[in-house]
Design an enzyme around this catalytic site. Structure first.
Site, PDB file in Angstrom:
ATOM      1  N   PRO A  73       0.812  -1.227   0.000  1.00  0.00           N
ATOM      2  CA  PRO A  73       0.000   0.000   0.000  1.00  0.00           C
ATOM      3  C   PRO A  73       0.841   1.270   0.000  1.00  0.00           C
ATOM      4  CG  PRO A  73      -0.263  -1.237   2.057  1.00  0.00           C
ATOM      5  CD  PRO A  73       0.547  -2.083   1.147  1.00  0.00           C
ATOM      6  N   GLU A  80       1.128  -6.665   7.165  1.00  0.00           N
ATOM      7  CA  GLU A  80       1.898  -6.098   8.285  1.00  0.00           C
ATOM      8  C   GLU A  80       3.261  -5.608   7.846  1.00  0.00           C
ATOM      9  OE1 GLU A  80       0.765 -10.018   9.646  1.00  0.00           O
ATOM     10  OE2 GLU A  80      -0.426  -8.830   8.286  1.00  0.00           O
ATOM     11  N   ARG A 114      -4.168  -7.799 -20.484  1.00  0.00           N
ATOM     12  CA  ARG A 114      -5.171  -7.407 -21.495  1.00  0.00           C
ATOM     13  C   ARG A 114      -4.627  -6.374 -22.468  1.00  0.00           C
ATOM     14  NH1 ARG A 114      -8.584  -3.747 -20.871  1.00  0.00           N
ATOM     15  NH2 ARG A 114     -10.402  -5.027 -21.264  1.00  0.00           N
ATOM     16  N   ASP A 150     -11.307   1.577 -24.151  1.00  0.00           N
ATOM     17  CA  ASP A 150     -11.697   1.315 -22.766  1.00  0.00           C
ATOM     18  C   ASP A 150     -11.727   2.575 -21.932  1.00  0.00           C
ATOM     19  OD1 ASP A 150     -12.042  -1.361 -22.868  1.00  0.00           O
ATOM     20  OD2 ASP A 150     -10.050  -1.889 -22.126  1.00  0.00           O
TER      21      ASP A 150
HETATM   22 CL1  6GU Z   1      -0.388  -3.736  -3.115  1.00  0.00          CL
HETATM   23  N1  6GU Z   1      -1.146  -4.442  -0.708  1.00  0.00           N
HETATM   24  C1  6GU Z   1      -1.940  -4.354   0.381  1.00  0.00           C
HETATM   25  N2  6GU Z   1      -1.696  -5.158   1.418  1.00  0.00           N
HETATM   26  N3  6GU Z   1      -2.950  -3.508   0.474  1.00  0.00           N
HETATM   27  C2  6GU Z   1      -3.172  -2.723  -0.579  1.00  0.00           C
HETATM   28  C3  6GU Z   1      -2.394  -2.776  -1.744  1.00  0.00           C
HETATM   29  C4  6GU Z   1      -1.369  -3.655  -1.771  1.00  0.00           C
HETATM   30  N4  6GU Z   1      -2.866  -1.869  -2.610  1.00  0.00           N
HETATM   31  C5  6GU Z   1      -3.901  -1.305  -1.998  1.00  0.00           C
HETATM   32  N5  6GU Z   1      -4.097  -1.801  -0.785  1.00  0.00           N
END
Ligand code: 6GU
Length: 248
Positions: free
Chosen positions: A87, A114, A152, A167
């Site tokens: 994230p 984590e 894709r 798209d």
């Molecule tokens: Cl790549 N990993 C995690 N654990 N949560 C996320 C993510 C990735 N992308 C958005 N939320």
């Protein structure tokens, strides 16, 4: 193209990678996707891939040794992007997907939420990608999203070759509405223009619908979408007051 995916839950990929567009792309040898279980490179007898964090605190951290060993083993002498799904990474967009689709080989590392030992980020990963601002339990679902968005785009992956070009997001805009038979469903008719047979007018109408839908739902996209001077003028008349990118 070749894609290697490293995870402690490789079975999660079975359905998505054996269905629909990705399945067909694999059958046509457009992409060679391989999944690996990081646990197979664990060093201790319990095959541990995570451990408690130094300094205390909750959660577990993925150990560096199995990840380095797995990537180095599979990569061999090749040089290729090693993408950590986290994230904290740069957010996946259509432009990022297109950039990745141009590479001959990718490696995707799925971290658990984590965390992953920082030395993996610093010395093994060459890129970090997130799929949006929300929390997933691990990088697996994110890796599936990345693979789908990339595959894709490979030439020959879609049935109708033009599909990817129009798209939503490929044009920088959202797509307008689509209709199919019947022409009248309950009391709801298909817009007459679509049945008119005037191809040029239909193309112009669709473009206008895409602009309108983007204005209604994602006006932020209008700031960067490639738009003609006429389209900008028209959007102003529709009430758009935001910025525009350089003229095309
Ligand atoms: Cl790549 N990993 C995690 N654990 N949560 C996320 C993510 C990735 N992308 C958005 N939320």
């Amino acid at each position: 193209m070749r894609i290697d995916v490293f995870s402690i839950f490789p079975e999660m990929f079975e359905g998505p990678f054996s269905t629909s567009i990705i399945k067909r792309a694999r059958e046509r040898d457009l992409v060679d996707i391989r999944t690996y279980n990081i646990r197979d490179w664990a060093i201790d007898k319990h095959q541990l891939t995570d451990d408690t964090p130094y300094g205390g605190g909750g959660g577990m951290v993925m150990k560096p040794e199995p990840l380095f060993a797995a990537v180095e083993d599979v990569r061999g002498e090749d040089v290729c992007p090693v993408i950590l799904l986290t994230p904290q990474g740069r957010v996946l967009t259509q432009a990022v997907a297109a950039e990745l689709a141009a590479r001959p080989r990718l490696m995707l590392l799925c971290g658990r939420y984590e965390g992953v030992d920082e030395r993996v980020r610093e010395h093994l990963a060459t890129d970090e990608i997130s799929i949006g601002d929300y929390v997933l339990s691990g990088g697996e679902l994110a890796a599936m999203v990345v693979v789908d968005a990339v595959v894709r785009l490979l030439p020959g992956a879609l049935g109708f070759e033009g599909s990817a070009v129009e798209d939503s997001h490929a044009t920088g805009l959202l797509e307008g509405a689509h209709y199919t038979r019947p022409p009248l469903f309950r009391e709801w008719p298909v817009p007459e223009i679509l049945i008119s047979g005037h191809h040029a007018r239909i193309v112009a109408w669709r473009r206008q619908q895409a602009l309108l839908r983007t204005l209604e739902r994602r006006p932020d996209l209008l700031a960067t979408a490639p738009l003609t001077a006429k389209e900008r003028q028209w959007l102003r008349a529709q009430g758009y007051e935001g910025p525009f990118a350089e003229a095309v």
